[in-house]
Write an enzyme that holds these catalytic residues in place. Structure first.
Site, short mmCIF file in Angstrom:
data_model
loop_
_atom_site.label_atom_id
_atom_site.label_comp_id
_atom_site.label_asym_id
_atom_site.label_seq_id
_atom_site.Cartn_x
_atom_site.Cartn_y
_atom_site.Cartn_z
N GLY A 116 0.83 -1.21 0.00
CA GLY A 116 0.00 0.00 0.00
C GLY A 116 0.86 1.25 0.00
O GLY A 116 2.07 1.20 0.24
N ALA B 98 -5.44 -1.74 5.14
CA ALA B 98 -6.88 -1.53 5.34
C ALA B 98 -7.65 -2.00 4.12
O ALA B 98 -7.09 -2.21 3.05
CB ALA B 98 -7.17 -0.05 5.60
N TYR C 202 -17.59 2.29 4.31
CA TYR C 202 -16.17 2.42 4.58
C TYR C 202 -15.93 3.26 5.84
O TYR C 202 -15.16 2.87 6.73
CB TYR C 202 -15.47 3.06 3.38
CG TYR C 202 -14.04 3.48 3.65
CD1 TYR C 202 -13.04 2.53 3.79
CD2 TYR C 202 -13.71 4.83 3.75
CE1 TYR C 202 -11.73 2.92 4.05
CE2 TYR C 202 -12.41 5.22 3.99
CZ TYR C 202 -11.42 4.27 4.14
OH TYR C 202 -10.13 4.66 4.40
N TRP D 98 -7.19 12.01 1.37
CA TRP D 98 -6.76 12.22 -0.01
C TRP D 98 -5.29 11.80 -0.23
O TRP D 98 -4.47 12.59 -0.70
CB TRP D 98 -6.94 13.68 -0.40
CG TRP D 98 -8.36 14.18 -0.43
CD1 TRP D 98 -9.44 13.63 0.21
CD2 TRP D 98 -8.85 15.34 -1.11
NE1 TRP D 98 -10.56 14.38 -0.02
CE2 TRP D 98 -10.23 15.45 -0.84
CE3 TRP D 98 -8.26 16.31 -1.90
CZ2 TRP D 98 -11.03 16.47 -1.34
CZ3 TRP D 98 -9.05 17.34 -2.41
CH2 TRP D 98 -10.42 17.41 -2.14
#
Length: 282
Positions: A10, A58, A123, A148
């Site tokens: 990620g 996540a 979410y 963001w």
């Protein structure tokens, strides 16, 4: 400091590995740590000799979460709670990345860490469940809400805009959602700076987002200007770009507590964007 990181590919996890410096980073990918198996993740911590744990993994598919809320809640809610409990037992700090989606996204005032939460999509609810479980564990912890996220890695708005600009002269971009673009590199640096400072009397919930606040449309314009693209941006309202999950109009975040408590400066996303564009060019 020896840091156990959940996440490997990620955006934030990759930057933690790259920015680790003097820290010893042990990063676990999905093949080593399945976040849908909460107890297995807790067992990894129990068997580890890490000085602190960072959860940088996540369930992040915001729209898909509308159909898979149960799975999202396990990964974003149950598992961080199990991790935090395992850390509490060992007496080591737990750092967890969260999101502005725990708020209702209304108004124009920047969200403070203690503002009332009211997530508007699956979410957001799953991430709020994780926050609550981490706090309930009772150990030294840091919940870092951000927004963001962008980087030279993975899927994000900057890379999407650059890709679309290769074949289009004009793009329509939402202009009534306002927030702070945040470089994954800056998030990683903040986590690495905070980890050694965490203790029983220092921690809690904090905000970390790039400044100044900007719309998605203006963010796109800055991306094209800095990258030398001729693509034009046409503003549209959120109502013209419907998505399965409701998006917040207001993602502004008040971040001063992080500077006060941990001496972590809030980054200018425009400078971070320059770095990311240079990385992509290279």
């Amino acid at each position: 400091m020896k840091l156990l990181v959940f996440g490997k590919t990620g955006q934030v996890a990759r930057e933690l590995i790259l920015q680790g410096g003097a820290h010893e980073i042990m990063a676990l990918g999905r093949d080593q740590a399945d976040l849908s198996d909460s107890e297995a993740c807790a067992a990894i911590i129990a068997q580890s000799d890490a000085d602190a744990v960072i959860n940088a993994a996540a369930y992040t598919a915001v729209d898909k979460a509308e159909e898979e809320e149960a799975l999202a809640t396990i990964i974003n809610g149950d598992t961080p709670g199990a991790m935090a409990r395992a850390c509490a037992v060992k007496g080591i700090p737990f750092l967890h990345v969260s999101t502005d989606y725990v708020f209702d996204g209304e108004g124009e005032k920047p969200w403070s860490p203690n503002d009332p939460v009211a997530p508007q999509n699956a979410y957001g609810r799953s991430k709020l469940a994780g926050e609550e479980a981490v706090r309930a564990a009772g150990g030294a912890h840091l919940i870092l809400r951000t927004s963001w996220v962008f980087s030279a890695h993975g899927n994000n708005f900057v890379k999407t805009m650059l890709r679309l600009s290769e074949t289009r002269d004009q793009l329509t971009v939402v202009a009534d959602q306002i927030g702070g673009p945040t470089a994954a590199r800056d998030i990683a640096k903040a986590l690495l700076a905070i980890a050694p400072q965490l203790g029983a009397r220092k921690g809690g919930t904090f905000h970390f987002a790039g400044h100044p606040a900007v719309s998605w449309a203006d963010f796109a314009r800055e991306i094209f200007e800095k990258s030398g693209r001729d693509t034009q941006v046409a503003d549209i309202p959120t109502s013209d770009y419907p998505t399965p999950a409701k998006r917040p109009l207001n993602s502004r975040m008040e971040c001063s507590d992080l500077t006060k408590d941990f001496d972590v400066d809030i980054p200018d996303w425009r400078e971070a964007l320059d770095e990311v564009l240079r990385d992509l060019e290279a």
